[in-house]
Motif scaffolding. Structure first.
Motif, PDB file in Angstrom:
ATOM      1  N   ARG A   1      18.200  -0.789 -15.823  1.00 24.19           N
ATOM      2  CA  ARG A   1      19.048  -1.210 -14.707  1.00 24.19           C
ATOM      3  C   ARG A   1      18.141  -1.389 -13.497  1.00 24.19           C
ATOM      4  NH1 ARG A   1      22.212   3.565 -15.945  1.00 24.19           N
ATOM      5  NH2 ARG A   1      23.994   3.069 -17.284  1.00 24.19           N
ATOM      6  N   PHE A   2      18.342  -2.507 -12.788  1.00 22.39           N
ATOM      7  CA  PHE A   2      17.497  -2.822 -11.640  1.00 22.39           C
ATOM      8  C   PHE A   2      18.378  -3.182 -10.454  1.00 22.39           C
ATOM      9  CE2 PHE A   2      15.364  -3.760 -15.562  1.00 22.39           C
ATOM     10  CZ  PHE A   2      14.083  -3.285 -15.395  1.00 22.39           C
ATOM     11  N   LYS A   3      17.930  -2.847  -9.239  1.00 23.12           N
ATOM     12  CA  LYS A   3      18.699  -3.207  -8.028  1.00 23.12           C
ATOM     13  C   LYS A   3      17.756  -3.659  -6.933  1.00 23.12           C
ATOM     14  CE  LYS A   3      20.758   0.707  -7.148  1.00 23.12           C
ATOM     15  NZ  LYS A   3      21.521   1.748  -6.426  1.00 23.12           N
ATOM     16  N   ARG A   4      18.263  -4.585  -6.097  1.00 24.59           N
ATOM     17  CA  ARG A   4      17.466  -5.117  -4.976  1.00 24.59           C
ATOM     18  C   ARG A   4      18.463  -5.722  -3.988  1.00 24.59           C
ATOM     19  NH1 ARG A   4      12.248  -5.520  -4.657  1.00 24.59           N
ATOM     20  NH2 ARG A   4      12.245  -4.845  -6.838  1.00 24.59           N
ATOM     21  N   THR A   5      18.612  -5.089  -2.824  1.00 29.08           N
ATOM     22  CA  THR A   5      19.637  -5.474  -1.863  1.00 29.08           C
ATOM     23  C   THR A   5      19.048  -5.518  -0.462  1.00 29.08           C
ATOM     24  OG1 THR A   5      21.306  -4.360  -3.220  1.00 29.08           O
ATOM     25  CG2 THR A   5      21.928  -4.897  -0.965  1.00 29.08           C
ATOM     26  N   ILE A   6      19.485  -6.492   0.331  1.00 27.79           N
ATOM     27  CA  ILE A   6      19.045  -6.593   1.720  1.00 27.79           C
ATOM     28  C   ILE A   6      20.252  -6.806   2.634  1.00 27.79           C
ATOM     29  CG2 ILE A   6      16.754  -7.503   1.168  1.00 27.79           C
ATOM     30  CD1 ILE A   6      17.794 -10.305   1.915  1.00 27.79           C
ATOM     31  N   SER A   7      20.034  -6.536   3.919  1.00 24.59           N
ATOM     32  CA  SER A   7      21.028  -6.885   4.929  1.00 24.59           C
ATOM     33  C   SER A   7      20.937  -8.388   5.201  1.00 24.59           C
ATOM     34  CB  SER A   7      20.770  -6.092   6.212  1.00 24.59           C
ATOM     35  OG  SER A   7      19.467  -6.347   6.701  1.00 24.59           O
TER      36      SER A   7
ATOM     37  N   PRO B   1      19.507 -15.593  -2.354  1.00 25.50           N
ATOM     38  CA  PRO B   1      19.060 -14.273  -2.822  1.00 25.50           C
ATOM     39  C   PRO B   1      18.470 -14.263  -4.227  1.00 25.50           C
ATOM     40  CG  PRO B   1      21.195 -14.093  -1.754  1.00 25.50           C
ATOM     41  CD  PRO B   1      20.910 -15.563  -1.895  1.00 25.50           C
ATOM     42  N   LEU B   2      18.980 -15.084  -5.131  1.00 24.47           N
ATOM     43  CA  LEU B   2      18.430 -15.057  -6.487  1.00 24.47           C
ATOM     44  C   LEU B   2      16.976 -15.513  -6.501  1.00 24.47           C
ATOM     45  CD1 LEU B   2      21.430 -16.398  -8.610  1.00 24.47           C
ATOM     46  CD2 LEU B   2      20.463 -14.092  -8.670  1.00 24.47           C
ATOM     47  N   ILE B   3      16.692 -16.675  -5.919  1.00 23.41           N
ATOM     48  CA  ILE B   3      15.343 -17.236  -5.943  1.00 23.41           C
ATOM     49  C   ILE B   3      14.396 -16.485  -5.013  1.00 23.41           C
ATOM     50  CG2 ILE B   3      13.974 -19.271  -5.323  1.00 23.41           C
ATOM     51  CD1 ILE B   3      15.323 -19.598  -7.981  1.00 23.41           C
ATOM     52  N   ASP B   4      14.903 -15.996  -3.883  1.00 26.45           N
ATOM     53  CA  ASP B   4      14.042 -15.336  -2.906  1.00 26.45           C
ATOM     54  C   ASP B   4      13.870 -13.846  -3.181  1.00 26.45           C
ATOM     55  OD1 ASP B   4      12.624 -15.586  -0.191  1.00 26.45           O
ATOM     56  OD2 ASP B   4      14.001 -13.904   0.141  1.00 26.45           O
ATOM     57  N   LEU B   5      14.893 -13.215  -3.743  1.00 18.70           N
ATOM     58  CA  LEU B   5      14.936 -11.752  -3.836  1.00 18.70           C
ATOM     59  C   LEU B   5      14.932 -11.279  -5.287  1.00 18.70           C
ATOM     60  CD1 LEU B   5      15.322  -9.232  -1.924  1.00 18.70           C
ATOM     61  CD2 LEU B   5      17.766  -9.444  -2.411  1.00 18.70           C
ATOM     62  N   HIS B   6      15.951 -11.682  -6.028  1.00 21.88           N
ATOM     63  CA  HIS B   6      16.102 -11.217  -7.406  1.00 21.88           C
ATOM     64  C   HIS B   6      14.972 -11.698  -8.301  1.00 21.88           C
ATOM     65  CE1 HIS B   6      17.796 -10.351 -11.328  1.00 21.88           C
ATOM     66  NE2 HIS B   6      17.698 -11.634 -11.632  1.00 21.88           N
ATOM     67  N   VAL B   7      14.281 -12.764  -7.941  1.00 24.55           N
ATOM     68  CA  VAL B   7      13.204 -13.291  -8.776  1.00 24.55           C
ATOM     69  C   VAL B   7      12.154 -12.223  -9.076  1.00 24.55           C
ATOM     70  CG1 VAL B   7      11.718 -14.169  -6.913  1.00 24.55           C
ATOM     71  CG2 VAL B   7      11.764 -15.345  -9.132  1.00 24.55           C
TER      72      VAL B   7
ATOM     73  N   GLY C   1      21.467  -8.478  -3.917  1.00 25.77           N
ATOM     74  CA  GLY C   1      21.715  -9.636  -3.078  1.00 25.77           C
ATOM     75  C   GLY C   1      21.836  -9.225  -1.631  1.00 25.77           C
ATOM     76  N   VAL C   2      22.770  -9.847  -0.922  1.00 24.03           N
ATOM     77  CA  VAL C   2      22.953  -9.615   0.512  1.00 24.03           C
ATOM     78  C   VAL C   2      24.290  -8.924   0.746  1.00 24.03           C
ATOM     79  CG1 VAL C   2      23.206 -10.702   2.777  1.00 24.03           C
ATOM     80  CG2 VAL C   2      21.560 -11.624   1.119  1.00 24.03           C
ATOM     81  N   ILE C   3      24.265  -7.781   1.475  1.00 19.42           N
ATOM     82  CA  ILE C   3      25.493  -7.116   1.889  1.00 19.42           C
ATOM     83  C   ILE C   3      25.784  -7.468   3.346  1.00 19.42           C
ATOM     84  CG2 ILE C   3      25.234  -5.205   0.268  1.00 19.42           C
ATOM     85  CD1 ILE C   3      24.390  -3.470   2.694  1.00 19.42           C
TER      86      ILE C   3
ATOM     87  N   PRO D   1      24.057  -4.953   8.677  1.00 12.69           N
ATOM     88  CA  PRO D   1      22.648  -4.730   8.966  1.00 12.69           C
ATOM     89  C   PRO D   1      22.232  -3.271   8.794  1.00 12.69           C
ATOM     90  CG  PRO D   1      23.862  -4.904  11.008  1.00 12.69           C
ATOM     91  CD  PRO D   1      24.845  -5.190   9.904  1.00 12.69           C
ATOM     92  N   ALA D   2      23.172  -2.403   8.418  1.00 18.93           N
ATOM     93  CA  ALA D   2      22.876  -0.971   8.337  1.00 18.93           C
ATOM     94  C   ALA D   2      21.864  -0.640   7.246  1.00 18.93           C
ATOM     95  CB  ALA D   2      24.168  -0.179   8.104  1.00 18.93           C
ATOM     96  N   ARG D   3      21.919  -1.359   6.129  1.00 16.94           N
ATOM     97  CA  ARG D   3      20.967  -1.104   5.048  1.00 16.94           C
ATOM     98  C   ARG D   3      20.001  -2.277   4.995  1.00 16.94           C
ATOM     99  NH1 ARG D   3      22.872   0.186  -0.963  1.00 16.94           N
ATOM    100  NH2 ARG D   3      23.850  -1.859  -0.759  1.00 16.94           N
ATOM    101  N   GLY D   4      18.836  -2.086   5.561  1.00 13.36           N
ATOM    102  CA  GLY D   4      17.882  -3.171   5.627  1.00 13.36           C
ATOM    103  C   GLY D   4      17.360  -3.586   4.278  1.00 13.36           C
ATOM    104  N   PHE D   5      17.119  -2.598   3.412  1.00 10.38           N
ATOM    105  CA  PHE D   5      16.480  -2.916   2.135  1.00 10.38           C
ATOM    106  C   PHE D   5      16.675  -1.766   1.155  1.00 10.38           C
ATOM    107  CE2 PHE D   5      12.625  -2.729  -0.599  1.00 10.38           C
ATOM    108  CZ  PHE D   5      12.808  -3.925  -1.287  1.00 10.38           C
TER     109      PHE D   5
END
Length: 333
Positions: A158-164, A181-187, A234-236, A239-243
């Motif tokens: 299981r993997f996670k990656r989230t940004i504000s 988010p998929l191409i920039d973050l989840h990649v 992805g993106v929530i 701005p409270a959770r930056g990363f």
């Protein structure tokens, strides 16, 4: 290895810092359309990690206004591409045509079709893609374990990656410039999943969207042997959770956990890397005191070794980077 950077923005700055620490690669040139940056004024650069940009000494660097000019410099072995994603294809094609090796920041391209074409240009080591996760110790340990079989094969993940909201990137959701988010973050995680588990047969994704582009997602990657592999993030809308990023990966004889989160009030939370062995013992490896720039030093050194030996680095593989983009495209349908 003698390198020249094209793209003097945040990632260009981070790569510049890494070259200063490398004992296997020398930064000998850069190009920028910005006159102030050509004079060494990089003070306006800032990002989500590392130090802000500084005034740099350009007296020992060859400075060019355009990539075309820099490509005429016969002393350069490798072009380090740190441009916006929409400019990667043209820069790679020009660099290879000039006889240079390439290290391109992720993503290799915005579409799998372009990425696969680029990955097959020249020799296997000519196009390298700077996916950083395998060079970060908490993630690199997974790759090492999958390679040497110390705990058996990987059987679940299981993997996670989230940004504000990335408000500093106005075209973040534009599929023709950044990709969302998929191409920039989840990649990042797609690349790691391909390294650990191979290419899945299919995916099943649930997501919210912005103008048709996935914003927040959960994906199940389907394999012929039914290994449960999933990723989310992805993106929530806060701005409270930056990363946040992390994982839980199970091998046949151990499970490995790691998670890190940074919040808007300056605090952080983490599950430091822990290995849960099948015999009931718990191991907490000492990963050393290195900082984030050191990971990029290791990445650049791997590229330098590939240029020296002519042997492609599995972690910098253009084919693997194209697979990751294809996974992102599957999830966006």
């Amino acid at each position: 290895m003698r390198a020249g950077i094209v793209g003097v923005g945040f990632m260009g700055w981070i790569h510049y810092l890494a070259y200063q620490r490398s004992n296997q690669a020398d930064l000998v040139a850069f190009c920028s359309r910005n006159e102030s940056k050509r004079r060494g004024d990089w003070t306006g650069i800032q990002g989500n990690f590392g130090p802000p940009g500084e005034q740099i000494d350009v007296s020992n660097l060859a400075v060019y206004e355009t990539l075309d000019e820099m490509l005429t410099d016969e002393s350069i072995d490798l072009i380090d591409i740190c441009l916006p994603p929409s400019l990667h294809v043209e820069a790679i094609e020009k660099s290879l045509a000039a006889g240079k090796k390439v290290l391109c920041e992720k993503p290799l391209a915005l579409t799998a079709e372009d990425a696969r074409r680029l990955a097959t240009l020249g020799a296997p080591s000519d196009v390298m893609v700077a996916h950083i996760l395998p060079f970060i110790p908490e993630f690199g340990l997974l790759v090492q374990a999958a390679t040497d079989g110390r705990w058996g094969k990987p059987i679940a993940g299981r993997f996670k990656r989230t940004i504000s909201p990335p408000d500093w990137i106005p075209d973040f959701y534009n599929p023709d410039t950044v990709g969302g988010p998929l191409i920039d973050l989840h990649v990042h995680d797609a690349h790691l999943i391909c390294l650990l588990f191979g290419m899945p047969e299919s995916v099943e994704t649930s997501c919210t969207r912005v103008d048709g582009v996935p914003k927040f997602y959960e994906t199940l990657f389907r394999y012929a042997d039914d290994r449960p592999v999933s990723a989310g993030g992805g993106v929530i809308d806060s701005p409270a959770r930056g990363f946040t990023h992390g994982y839980e990966v199970s091998f046949e004889r151990a499970t490995v956990q790691f998670e890190f989160a940074a919040y808007a009030d300056g605090t952080t939370a983490s599950i430091p890397l822990v290995i849960l062995h099948a015999d009931g013992t718990v191991e907490r490896p000492d990963l050393g005191e290195g900082d984030q720039i050191d990971h990029f030093v290791d990445e650049i050194n791997a590229a330098a070794e590939s240029v020296r030996s002519g042997k492609p680095s599995p972690m910098l593989s253009g084919e693997l980077a194209a697979n990751a983009i294809e996974l992102c495209q599957w999830q966006s349908r």
